[in-house]
Scaffold this motif. Structure first.
Motif, PDB file in Angstrom:
ATOM      1  N   GLY A  38      52.299  24.654 -77.614  1.00  0.00           N
ATOM      2  CA  GLY A  38      51.731  25.646 -77.048  1.00  0.00           C
ATOM      3  C   GLY A  38      50.339  25.487 -76.620  1.00  0.00           C
ATOM      4  N   GLN A  39      49.671  24.617 -77.357  1.00  0.00           N
ATOM      5  CA  GLN A  39      48.156  24.218 -77.231  1.00  0.00           C
ATOM      6  C   GLN A  39      48.249  23.118 -76.070  1.00  0.00           C
ATOM      7  OE1 GLN A  39      45.467  25.058 -79.268  1.00  0.00           O
ATOM      8  NE2 GLN A  39      43.860  23.543 -78.766  1.00  0.00           N
ATOM      9  N   ARG A  40      49.417  22.240 -76.023  1.00  0.00           N
ATOM     10  CA  ARG A  40      49.382  21.472 -74.822  1.00  0.00           C
ATOM     11  C   ARG A  40      49.556  22.245 -73.487  1.00  0.00           C
ATOM     12  NH1 ARG A  40      53.978  18.565 -76.700  1.00  0.00           N
ATOM     13  NH2 ARG A  40      52.647  17.729 -78.351  1.00  0.00           N
ATOM     14  N   ALA A  41      50.144  23.210 -73.649  1.00  0.00           N
ATOM     15  CA  ALA A  41      50.484  23.935 -72.285  1.00  0.00           C
ATOM     16  C   ALA A  41      49.185  24.741 -71.949  1.00  0.00           C
ATOM     17  CB  ALA A  41      51.448  25.099 -72.557  1.00  0.00           C
ATOM     18  N   ALA A  42      48.493  25.098 -72.841  1.00  0.00           N
ATOM     19  CA  ALA A  42      47.094  25.622 -72.628  1.00  0.00           C
ATOM     20  C   ALA A  42      46.007  24.589 -71.664  1.00  0.00           C
ATOM     21  CB  ALA A  42      46.471  26.317 -73.656  1.00  0.00           C
ATOM     22  N   ILE A  43      46.130  23.688 -72.366  1.00  0.00           N
ATOM     23  CA  ILE A  43      45.387  22.303 -71.813  1.00  0.00           C
ATOM     24  C   ILE A  43      45.911  21.935 -70.449  1.00  0.00           C
ATOM     25  CG2 ILE A  43      44.677  20.177 -72.146  1.00  0.00           C
ATOM     26  CD1 ILE A  43      43.592  21.871 -74.189  1.00  0.00           C
ATOM     27  N   ALA A  44      47.211  21.808 -70.272  1.00  0.00           N
ATOM     28  CA  ALA A  44      47.442  21.620 -69.015  1.00  0.00           C
ATOM     29  C   ALA A  44      47.360  22.767 -68.067  1.00  0.00           C
ATOM     30  CB  ALA A  44      49.109  21.084 -69.246  1.00  0.00           C
ATOM     31  N   ALA A  45      47.453  24.015 -68.383  1.00  0.00           N
ATOM     32  CA  ALA A  45      47.104  25.145 -67.367  1.00  0.00           C
ATOM     33  C   ALA A  45      46.036  25.053 -66.963  1.00  0.00           C
ATOM     34  CB  ALA A  45      47.495  26.381 -67.819  1.00  0.00           C
ATOM     35  N   ARG A  46      44.859  24.665 -67.782  1.00  0.00           N
ATOM     36  CA  ARG A  46      43.395  24.739 -67.537  1.00  0.00           C
ATOM     37  C   ARG A  46      43.390  23.632 -66.398  1.00  0.00           C
ATOM     38  NH1 ARG A  46      38.602  22.472 -70.905  1.00  0.00           N
ATOM     39  NH2 ARG A  46      37.076  22.205 -69.116  1.00  0.00           N
ATOM     40  N   ALA A  47      43.801  22.269 -66.671  1.00  0.00           N
ATOM     41  CA  ALA A  47      43.512  21.390 -66.127  1.00  0.00           C
ATOM     42  C   ALA A  47      44.206  21.332 -64.690  1.00  0.00           C
ATOM     43  CB  ALA A  47      44.253  19.858 -66.700  1.00  0.00           C
ATOM     44  N   THR A  48      45.161  22.332 -64.214  1.00  0.00           N
ATOM     45  CA  THR A  48      45.751  22.436 -62.939  1.00  0.00           C
ATOM     46  C   THR A  48      45.562  23.779 -62.398  1.00  0.00           C
ATOM     47  OG1 THR A  48      47.684  23.286 -64.176  1.00  0.00           O
ATOM     48  CG2 THR A  48      47.670  20.697 -63.431  1.00  0.00           C
ATOM     49  N   SER A  49      44.813  24.506 -62.947  1.00  0.00           N
ATOM     50  CA  SER A  49      44.518  25.940 -62.430  1.00  0.00           C
ATOM     51  C   SER A  49      43.730  25.644 -61.193  1.00  0.00           C
ATOM     52  CB  SER A  49      43.715  26.538 -63.478  1.00  0.00           C
ATOM     53  OG  SER A  49      43.144  27.791 -62.796  1.00  0.00           O
ATOM     54  N   PRO A  50      44.121  26.397 -60.080  1.00  0.00           N
ATOM     55  CA  PRO A  50      43.290  26.404 -58.910  1.00  0.00           C
ATOM     56  C   PRO A  50      41.936  27.060 -59.031  1.00  0.00           C
ATOM     57  CG  PRO A  50      45.253  28.064 -58.879  1.00  0.00           C
ATOM     58  CD  PRO A  50      45.262  27.036 -60.120  1.00  0.00           C
ATOM     59  N   ARG A  51      41.730  27.813 -60.133  1.00  0.00           N
ATOM     60  CA  ARG A  51      40.532  28.546 -60.241  1.00  0.00           C
ATOM     61  C   ARG A  51      39.228  27.515 -60.556  1.00  0.00           C
ATOM     62  NH1 ARG A  51      41.001  32.987 -64.402  1.00  0.00           N
ATOM     63  NH2 ARG A  51      38.916  33.394 -64.116  1.00  0.00           N
ATOM     64  N   ILE A  52      39.582  26.202 -61.045  1.00  0.00           N
ATOM     65  CA  ILE A  52      38.592  25.252 -61.236  1.00  0.00           C
ATOM     66  C   ILE A  52      38.201  24.517 -60.138  1.00  0.00           C
ATOM     67  CG2 ILE A  52      38.830  25.721 -63.649  1.00  0.00           C
ATOM     68  CD1 ILE A  52      39.881  22.747 -63.834  1.00  0.00           C
ATOM     69  N   HIS A  53      39.296  24.220 -59.220  1.00  0.00           N
ATOM     70  CA  HIS A  53      39.261  23.408 -58.204  1.00  0.00           C
ATOM     71  C   HIS A  53      38.710  24.232 -56.861  1.00  0.00           C
ATOM     72  CE1 HIS A  53      40.523  20.253 -60.891  1.00  0.00           C
ATOM     73  NE2 HIS A  53      41.628  21.194 -60.932  1.00  0.00           N
ATOM     74  N   ASN A  54      37.684  23.868 -56.229  1.00  0.00           N
ATOM     75  CA  ASN A  54      37.400  24.465 -54.805  1.00  0.00           C
ATOM     76  C   ASN A  54      37.292  23.375 -53.631  1.00  0.00           C
ATOM     77  OD1 ASN A  54      35.934  25.438 -52.665  1.00  0.00           O
ATOM     78  ND2 ASN A  54      34.889  27.081 -53.886  1.00  0.00           N
ATOM     79  N   PRO A  55      38.494  23.495 -52.811  1.00  0.00           N
ATOM     80  CA  PRO A  55      38.227  22.353 -51.944  1.00  0.00           C
ATOM     81  C   PRO A  55      37.087  22.108 -51.216  1.00  0.00           C
ATOM     82  CG  PRO A  55      40.279  23.764 -51.960  1.00  0.00           C
ATOM     83  CD  PRO A  55      39.322  24.262 -52.725  1.00  0.00           C
ATOM     84  N   ALA A  56      36.510  23.167 -50.781  1.00  0.00           N
ATOM     85  CA  ALA A  56      35.377  23.159 -49.861  1.00  0.00           C
ATOM     86  C   ALA A  56      34.151  22.320 -50.750  1.00  0.00           C
ATOM     87  CB  ALA A  56      34.753  24.466 -49.532  1.00  0.00           C
ATOM     88  N   VAL A  57      34.019  22.644 -52.352  1.00  0.00           N
ATOM     89  CA  VAL A  57      32.987  22.164 -53.016  1.00  0.00           C
ATOM     90  C   VAL A  57      33.518  20.498 -52.831  1.00  0.00           C
ATOM     91  CG1 VAL A  57      32.063  21.930 -55.168  1.00  0.00           C
ATOM     92  CG2 VAL A  57      32.668  24.129 -54.298  1.00  0.00           C
TER      93      VAL A  57
END
Ligand code: GLN
Ligand code: ZN
Length: 763
Positions: free
Chosen positions: A382-401
């Motif tokens: 479960g913890q692993r899934a949470a960590i992975a979800a954060r790493a791949t979330s589109p919310r933290i990556h902004n292509p323009a930035v």
């Protein structure tokens, strides 16, 4: 079974109960016994929460009425004479409060003890006042009482006490020139016997382990201090209690051999800040010592990557078996109490976070993964899934930035021309008199202004009405400054709740908690924003207010921004990229704001960096890298303006000596600094360096309601002008006026303007 412990738990309470109780007690609306009751309740609750989570050794002594160092100063009887402490009497609670705040419900007021920042955190401790003839004794019993209290609740108490060397290092006194002044070591002769007495009393109470904090072991230590450690710990370990030597906020590095040579029973390492030290310690630990691995971050709020933590500690487990203990990296004092109290954060974001209470569960899961891997598998997944979800979330990556960041190297940080050229262009544009007057930005944040914001939040006030009300405040502020004759005006910052939160709320990549309070000092708590993703500026943040203010007057109005380093320093920062990267993103957002202000006709723009100095790493070897990118980020935000646009920066009280070169490299056209309390002493760094640009040494202390006399201000400025070119000097207060009332502000500013006029006439 893996032993779990914590180095300390937040004492304020999830709803800041301690703050409320203390303030009520100071105000005289809460009885002493009621205050003590709140303290007992909080301790019991925090111990119970830790025990429930599976922590077996519970910290005692992490609770403090104001500050844990102050508690220790009192326990040792190190009470400065001005507090009238009777040498034979115990130090009572009101004396403790008088030391912290100058006054208490009982006892004669006296000047409070100095307060300063705790290592590189935003926590402030009360500085021990040292004196060569100081004597020590056990003068306060609360630690022993709290040990008994924990034991009565069925807990195994592990008292937490400041180590003697760290206590001395962090203390100050007229007889000592610096933190590392070896003359302080003479005090050990009287100090160590009292430590031994404390340990003996704890042993009598049935205590097995005492955690003794020596965080100075992560600093650059002179040889004399390393030798003193060896000497002192030989004397401290003679008794029956076992000492766990706690180090945190960094790696031992060159102090490693000293730390390992100390005859203590256990050693705690911060393996979040310095994981690499584990490999150096393991082969040298010997076959008796306990190793406490600090693997859960006590300084930040992200869920732990437990796979990574496990991979780190598995070799230690293999070698040490149950001699490996697990703990957070440092006291949990520096993180908020409980994520469960956050109702407004969305589920995705909440899934990425871990506050003090959650960190206990992470610790327990880690232990389970070592002790019973099969049973831990599901939770780990479960913890692993949470960590992975954060790493791949589109919310933290902004292509323009990202696109902008990719070309960052090609972006010039330099102004078009050198200072001499710029300043004459600015003088032509601004036509300022000699000794120009200005203020640092904020004007009094009245109850009415705060009520406006509250009503807007509640929905009791429409956006349009709020806007109109703030505009009225701005207009009054501008009219007032014109009336008294200030030269460079400000709009007064009425629209800002806080100099970081205001910007965070307008930037993408930030989140805000409802109850994410962290103790800053005493009863004061802060709620740092959370920077979780790429930072960008969807639209201008300050332009409308500044442009409106400028439209009201022919005098220049300063645009007012908080600098990238300060926003970074006062937030919880994402841990999935270097701080430098996040700071650069902030700088880019501010750069756009600066250019928009310039386009809107703002001719003077100030970018505050009060936190630049406090961001300095603990080890000198790490300074150049930090200062390099911190200065670079400031220049990135300001470098693009025209020659005739004047940039200002502001820094609060700080030792400027160490960083004067970097301040000069920031190349702000004008810097305003806090100097009045030091009687212009702090200006010396600028004088010695022949600081080339304009400078406004603060001429009155905004922390005090006292109104400075005209003569006094003139005197301070003459002192400054004796060593700096008069044509480079500005006249301004030490800092913003938001905490002051209007009445004293009026008198003080009017005197300031008068003083400037007198200086001009004299010149
Ligand atoms: N511009 C801010 C103000 O005037 C600066 C505050 C600070 O330096 N801490 O309030
Ligand atoms: Zn300031």
């Amino acid at each position: 079974m893996t032993t779990l412990h914590t180095l300390g738990f937040p004492r304020i309470g999830a709803r800041r109960e301690l703050k409320q109780a203390q303030e009520a007690y100071w105000a005289g609306t809460l009885q002493r016994s009621e205050l003590e009751h709140v303290g007992r309740e909080l301790r019991a609750r925090h111990w119970a929460a830790q025990a429930e989570a599976g922590i077996s050794l519970l910290p005692v002594g992490d609770f403090a009425w104001y500050d844990q160092m102050l508690e220790w100063n009192c326990l040792l009887g190190a009470v400065p004479p001005r507090f009238g402490q009777d040498a034979g009497e115990p130090v009572d609670l009101d004396t403790l409060f008088r030391m912290a705040r100058g006054r208490a419900p009982s006892g004669t007021p006296a000047a409070a003890c100095e307060m300063t920042k705790w290592f590189d955190t935003n926590y402030h401790y009360i500085v021990p006042e040292l004196h060569p003839s100081q004597t020590y004794r056990i003068a306060r019993d609360s630690l022993f009482e709290q040990v008994a209290e924990a034991q009565a609740q069925g807990h195994q108490a592990k008292p937490v006490i400041p180590g003697p060397l760290s206590w001395l290092w962090l203390g100050k006194g007229d007889a000592y020139t610096s933190a590392g002044d070896s003359a302080k070591l003479d005090l050990l002769e009287r100090l160590v016997p009292v430590y031994r007495e404390v340990l003996a009393r704890l042993a009598d109470q049935g205590v097995e382990w005492v955690q003794i904090d020596e965080p100075i072991l992560v600093l650059d230590l002179p040889d004399a201090w390393q030798r003193a450690l060896l000497r002192v710990y030989d004397q401290l370990t003679a008794g029956p209690v076992k000492l766990l030597l706690a180090t945190y906020f960094g790696g031992l590095n060159d102090n490693l051999f000293t730390a390992l040579a100390l005859p203590v029973a256990g050693l705690h390492l911060d393996l979040v800040r310095a994981p690499e030290q584990l490999a150096a310690v393991l082969p040298r630990l010997g076959d008796k010592k306990i190793l406490s691995a600090g693997v859960i971050n006590g300084r930040n709020i992200w869920r732990t990557d437990l796979d990574k933590a496990l991979a780190l500690i598995e070799p230690a487990r293999a070698q040490l078996g149950e001699r490996l203990w697990l703990a957070p990296s440092c006291s949990l004092l520096h993180v908020p109490v409980d994520l469960a109290h956050e109702q407004k954060l969305d589920a995705e974001l909440k899934g990425w976070l871990s506050f003090a209470r959650q960190k206990l569960d992470e610790l327990a899961l880690l232990a389970q993964a070592l002790d019973a891997p099969a049973e831990a598998a599901e939770a780990l997944a479960g913890q692993r899934a949470a960590i992975a979800a954060r790493a791949t979330s589109p919310r933290i990556h902004n292509p323009a930035v990202q696109a902008y960041m990719a070309v960052l190297d090609g972006v010039s940080r330099d102004r078009q021309s050198p200072f001499e050229t710029r300043i004459s262009a600015q003088q032509q544009a601004l036509k300022l008199p000699a000794f120009p007057t200005t203020t640092i930005g904020s004007f009094p944040q009245t109850r009415e202004i705060r009520a406006l914001r509250r009503d807007l939040k509640k929905g009791a006030l429409s956006e349009a009405d709020y806007d109109a009300a703030i505009r009225r405040e701005i207009e009054q502020c501008i009219r007032y400054q014109e009336e008294i004759g200030i030269d460079v005006l400000v709009h007064g910052e009425a629209e800002r709740n806080d100099m970081v939160e205001y910007f965070g709320e307008l930037l993408e990549g930030f989140a805000f908690t409802q109850n994410g309070w962290v103790q800053s000092y005493g009863s004061r708590c802060v709620k740092p924003p959370v920077i979780f993703g790429d930072v960008s500026r969807p639209q201008p943040m300050t332009v409308a207010w500044s442009a409106y203010a400028q439209s009201l007057t022919d005098k220049p109005v300063k645009g007012m921004l908080t600098g990238p380093v300060t926003i970074l320093q006062w937030s919880f920062v994402r841990d999935d990229q270097p701080r430098q990267k996040t700071c650069e993103q902030l700088a880019l957002a501010l750069r756009q704001e600066v250019l928009d202000l310039e386009d809107a006709g703002i001719r003077v723009i100030q970018i505050d960096e009060p936190a630049l100095r406090e961001g300095l790493p603990l080890r000198r070897a790490d300074w150049p890298a930090y200062l390099g990118w911190a200065v670079d980020c400031f220049r990135l935000s300001t470098g693009a303006v025209r020659d005739d646009t004047q940039t200002h920066t502001h820094m609060c009280y700080a030792e400027f000596n160490d960083i004067i070169e970097s301040i000069a490299a920031m190349d702000a056209d004008v810097i305003t600094i806090e100097t009045s309390r030091s009687n212009m002493e702090l200006l010396k760094a600028f004088e010695d360096f022949h600081y080339p640009n304009d400078i406004g040494p603060g001429v009155y202390d905004i922390h005090s309601p006292n109104v400075p006399e005209v003569d006094w201000i003139v005197g301070l400025m003459q002192k400054a002008a004796a060593n700096l070119p008069a044509e480079r000097l500005w006249v301004n207060p030490d800092c913003g006026l938001k905490t002051r009332g209007w009445e004293e502000t009026r008198s003080a500013l009017e005197n300031m303007v008068q003083a400037a006029r007198r200086l001009r006439d004299a010149g």
